[in-house]
Design an enzyme around this catalytic site. Structure first.
Site, short mmCIF file in Angstrom:
data_model
loop_
_atom_site.label_atom_id
_atom_site.label_comp_id
_atom_site.label_asym_id
_atom_site.label_seq_id
_atom_site.Cartn_x
_atom_site.Cartn_y
_atom_site.Cartn_z
N ILE A 52 0.84 -1.21 0.00
CA ILE A 52 0.00 0.00 0.00
C ILE A 52 0.87 1.26 0.00
CG2 ILE A 52 -1.80 1.27 1.23
CD1 ILE A 52 -2.63 -1.50 2.44
N ASP B 223 11.86 3.07 4.91
CA ASP B 223 11.51 1.65 4.93
C ASP B 223 12.79 0.88 5.24
OD1 ASP B 223 8.96 -0.04 3.28
OD2 ASP B 223 10.73 -1.10 4.04
N LEU C 45 2.72 3.87 7.48
CA LEU C 45 2.22 2.56 7.01
C LEU C 45 3.16 1.41 7.38
CD1 LEU C 45 1.47 4.81 4.56
CD2 LEU C 45 0.30 2.80 3.69
N GLU D 164 4.54 -4.86 10.31
CA GLU D 164 4.43 -6.27 9.99
C GLU D 164 2.95 -6.51 9.74
OE1 GLU D 164 6.60 -8.62 9.52
OE2 GLU D 164 8.39 -7.47 10.06
N THR E 151 -6.11 -1.00 10.27
CA THR E 151 -6.91 -2.04 9.63
C THR E 151 -8.26 -2.20 10.34
OG1 THR E 151 -7.00 -4.44 9.40
CG2 THR E 151 -5.55 -3.61 11.08
N ASP E 152 -9.23 -2.75 9.60
CA ASP E 152 -10.52 -3.06 10.24
C ASP E 152 -10.41 -4.28 11.16
OD1 ASP E 152 -10.23 -4.99 8.26
OD2 ASP E 152 -12.21 -4.68 7.36
N GLU E 153 -9.27 -5.00 11.07
CA GLU E 153 -9.15 -6.22 11.88
C GLU E 153 -9.10 -5.90 13.38
OE1 GLU E 153 -6.58 -9.28 10.44
OE2 GLU E 153 -6.64 -8.52 8.39
N TYR F 55 -1.41 -9.99 15.12
CA TYR F 55 -1.33 -8.85 14.18
C TYR F 55 -2.34 -7.77 14.55
CZ TYR F 55 -2.46 -6.06 10.05
OH TYR F 55 -2.75 -5.00 9.20
N LYS G 58 -1.85 -3.90 15.97
CA LYS G 58 -2.36 -2.71 15.28
C LYS G 58 -3.31 -1.94 16.22
CE LYS G 58 -1.77 -1.47 11.64
NZ LYS G 58 -0.71 -0.61 11.00
N PRO H 72 -5.16 -23.67 -1.59
CA PRO H 72 -5.70 -23.94 -0.27
C PRO H 72 -6.70 -22.87 0.18
CG PRO H 72 -3.45 -23.13 -0.09
CD PRO H 72 -3.76 -23.22 -1.55
N TYR I 191 -9.00 -21.83 3.50
CA TYR I 191 -9.14 -22.12 4.94
C TYR I 191 -10.58 -22.51 5.28
CZ TYR I 191 -4.58 -19.77 5.69
OH TYR I 191 -3.26 -19.40 5.67
N ARG J 221 -14.72 -11.10 3.51
CA ARG J 221 -13.85 -9.93 3.59
C ARG J 221 -14.40 -8.86 2.65
NH1 ARG J 221 -12.89 -12.35 7.36
NH2 ARG J 221 -10.92 -13.17 8.16
N ASP K 171 -8.75 -24.63 9.23
CA ASP K 171 -8.93 -23.19 9.36
C ASP K 171 -7.80 -22.56 10.15
OD1 ASP K 171 -10.16 -20.80 8.93
OD2 ASP K 171 -12.03 -21.31 9.98
P1 NAD Z 1 3.37 -4.71 3.52
O1 NAD Z 1 3.76 -5.84 4.43
O2 NAD Z 1 3.23 -4.98 2.07
O3 NAD Z 1 4.44 -3.53 3.67
C1 NAD Z 1 4.96 -3.13 4.91
C2 NAD Z 1 6.22 -2.31 4.64
O4 NAD Z 1 6.73 -1.85 5.91
C3 NAD Z 1 7.34 -3.11 3.97
O5 NAD Z 1 7.89 -2.37 2.91
C4 NAD Z 1 8.35 -3.30 5.09
O6 NAD Z 1 9.69 -3.39 4.62
C5 NAD Z 1 8.12 -2.07 5.94
N1 NAD Z 1 8.52 -2.26 7.34
C6 NAD Z 1 8.17 -3.29 8.15
N2 NAD Z 1 8.74 -3.13 9.36
C7 NAD Z 1 9.44 -1.97 9.31
C8 NAD Z 1 10.24 -1.27 10.26
N3 NAD Z 1 10.42 -1.73 11.51
N4 NAD Z 1 10.81 -0.10 9.88
C9 NAD Z 1 10.64 0.37 8.61
N5 NAD Z 1 9.92 -0.26 7.67
C10 NAD Z 1 9.32 -1.41 8.03
O7 NAD Z 1 2.05 -4.13 4.15
P2 NAD Z 1 0.80 -3.44 3.43
O8 NAD Z 1 -0.17 -4.50 3.08
O9 NAD Z 1 1.27 -2.49 2.41
O10 NAD Z 1 0.18 -2.63 4.65
C11 NAD Z 1 0.61 -1.30 4.94
C12 NAD Z 1 -0.14 -0.77 6.15
O11 NAD Z 1 -1.53 -0.78 5.88
C13 NAD Z 1 0.08 -1.61 7.41
O12 NAD Z 1 0.18 -0.73 8.49
C14 NAD Z 1 -1.19 -2.44 7.51
O13 NAD Z 1 -1.48 -2.74 8.85
C15 NAD Z 1 -2.21 -1.50 6.90
N6 NAD Z 1 -3.38 -2.16 6.25
C16 NAD Z 1 -3.18 -3.15 5.31
C17 NAD Z 1 -4.29 -3.71 4.69
C18 NAD Z 1 -4.14 -4.76 3.61
O14 NAD Z 1 -5.13 -5.29 3.13
N7 NAD Z 1 -2.93 -5.09 3.16
C19 NAD Z 1 -5.58 -3.29 5.02
C20 NAD Z 1 -5.72 -2.28 5.97
C21 NAD Z 1 -4.62 -1.72 6.57
#
Ligand code: NAD
Length: 369
Positions: free
Chosen positions: A27, A47, A95, A98, A148-150, A173, A177, A228, A230, A237, A304
């Protein structure tokens, strides 16, 4: 207090210095690609490039004069102080995280370090930076926390999450969050830091790491592996195209009310099993199997996920009515576009698959770090 940055007394609202954490992820990279397209802004991506971070997700961005990449860990206070001092951001989009539920079941430690401690470090440095600002720069600074909505736990068959839903996270996770959301809110209430929090539903689109459902199953389908699902695939979702998430974040950052939470969703609920069948239908069209069979015959049901939430669904009325945001993509078009992207960008995910990540099953608590 509703301040529209585009009309406020910002030092120069059209030339923003923007800091994006996690900008090499799925994202974050979509947001960075969007922000740098406006040459008036200067964007710094922070990053540390975990397994999920990938500079190949920022094609053409790294060479741009209005972008700078900083490889640094958000939990490293010295590094974050240096970054804030050098960048002097007007807006921070946070953003970095983990982000994979199954990994959090096997290895929760990294989730606490980055999502909780890292967010704390970032808030401390953002507060120090903000307190040093004066005039319009102090008034218009924003810290946007992307969540996240989670964090809300599971819904039954009916109802929706709203901004007033109680927190009830199920996985390491989502608990990490939730903790970060609480810290961000506390930094606003206690210290006045101008924050905004967003909670978004599941995202899909290009550059998503191939451990998440849609790219994971696409890659496995093409390799002739089983697909797979679950449980019985009954989990629901709510899916949003990643570029719509990026546009929502920009809307919230520039027009949202300080201290508020905005839920983001494409109002697009799918049962997992229906989504997997739709994915197989698209693959059957776009990349027919050599034997003429359907990819759906590769579907198998597996035990699951422990603590698997049944349903997530968001009511995004606040974002839609207050800030006028609407998604511009629908699953009907954008799922096919996404599949086509994975078909035409094999190099991107094949290089990932040839590395440490091997698309194995995670999250069965076989080893907890
Ligand atoms: P992603 O795992 O693809 O990317 C996470 C990025 O953060 C990676 O580039 C990673 O290298 C970096 N990172 C991780 N730990 C770090 C640290 N300690 N210092 C610096 N950089 C670090 O995740 P995503 O899916 O792009 O999600 C981005 C954000 O959006 C997250 O906060 C996630 O909780 C939130 N989010 C994701 C979704 C989804 O569907 N993917 C939905 C809602 C919210």
């Amino acid at each position: 207090m509703h301040r529209d940055l585009s009309r406020s007394a910002h030092a120069d609202p059209e030339r923003l210095r923007i800091l994006v954490t996690g900008g090499a992820g799925f994202i974050g990279s979509a947001l960075v690609r969007r922000l740098v397209a406006d040459n008036r802004h200067h964007v710094t991506t922070v990053d540390c490039l975990t397994y999920a971070g990938n500079l190949e997700s920022l094609p053409g961005v790294l060479e741009r004069a209005n972008h700078r990449f900083e490889q640094a860990n958000i939990a490293d206070a010295d590094a974050m102080r240096r970054v804030f001092t050098e960048v002097r951001p007007d807006i921070v989009y946070h953003l970095a995280a983990e982000s994979h539920v199954d990994r959090s079941i096997d290895g929760p430690h990294a989730f606490i370090e980055t999502n909780v401690v890292g967010t704390f470090v970032l808030l401390a440095e953002a507060l120090r930076h903000w307190r040093g600002l004066t005039g319009a720069a102090h008034e218009t600074f924003r810290f946007v926390h992307v969540s996240t909505d989670e964090v809300f736990g599971s819904l039954g068959e009916h109802g929706f999450f709203t901004e007033t839903t109680s927190y009830d996270p199920s996985s390491p996770y989502s608990a990490s969050k939730a903790a970060s959301d609480h810290l961000v809110r506390a930094w606003h209430r206690t210290y006045g830091l101008p924050v905004l929090i967003t909670n978004c539903s599941n995202n899909y689109g290009p550059y998503q790491f191939p451990e998440k459902l849609i790219p994971h199953l696409t890659v496995r389908a093409l390799a002739g592996d089983v697909l797979p699902v679950y449980g019985v695939g009954a989990n629901v979702r709510d899916w949003l195209f990643v570029d719509d998430h990026a546009s929502a974040l920009e809307t919230v950052a520039t027009r949202g009310r300080v201290g508020e939470t905005y839920l983001i969703s494409g109002r697009s609920e799918w049962r997992n099993i229906d989504l997997v069948h739709e994915l197989c239908r698209i693959l059957d069209d776009e990349q027919p199997r050599a034997d003429g069979g359907s990819y759906a015959s590769q579907i198998v049901f597996v035990p699951d996920r422990p603590g698997h939430d049944l349903r997530y669904a968001i009511d995004a009325t606040k974002l839609e009515t207050e800030l006028g945001w609407r998604p511009t993509h629908t699953m009907a078009n954008s799922l096919r576009d996404t599949v086509r992207w994975y078909l035409t960008h094999r190099g991107w995910w094949e290089r990932i698959l040839s590395g440490a990540y091997r698309a194995q099953r995670l999250g069965l608590q076989e080893r907890v770090a």
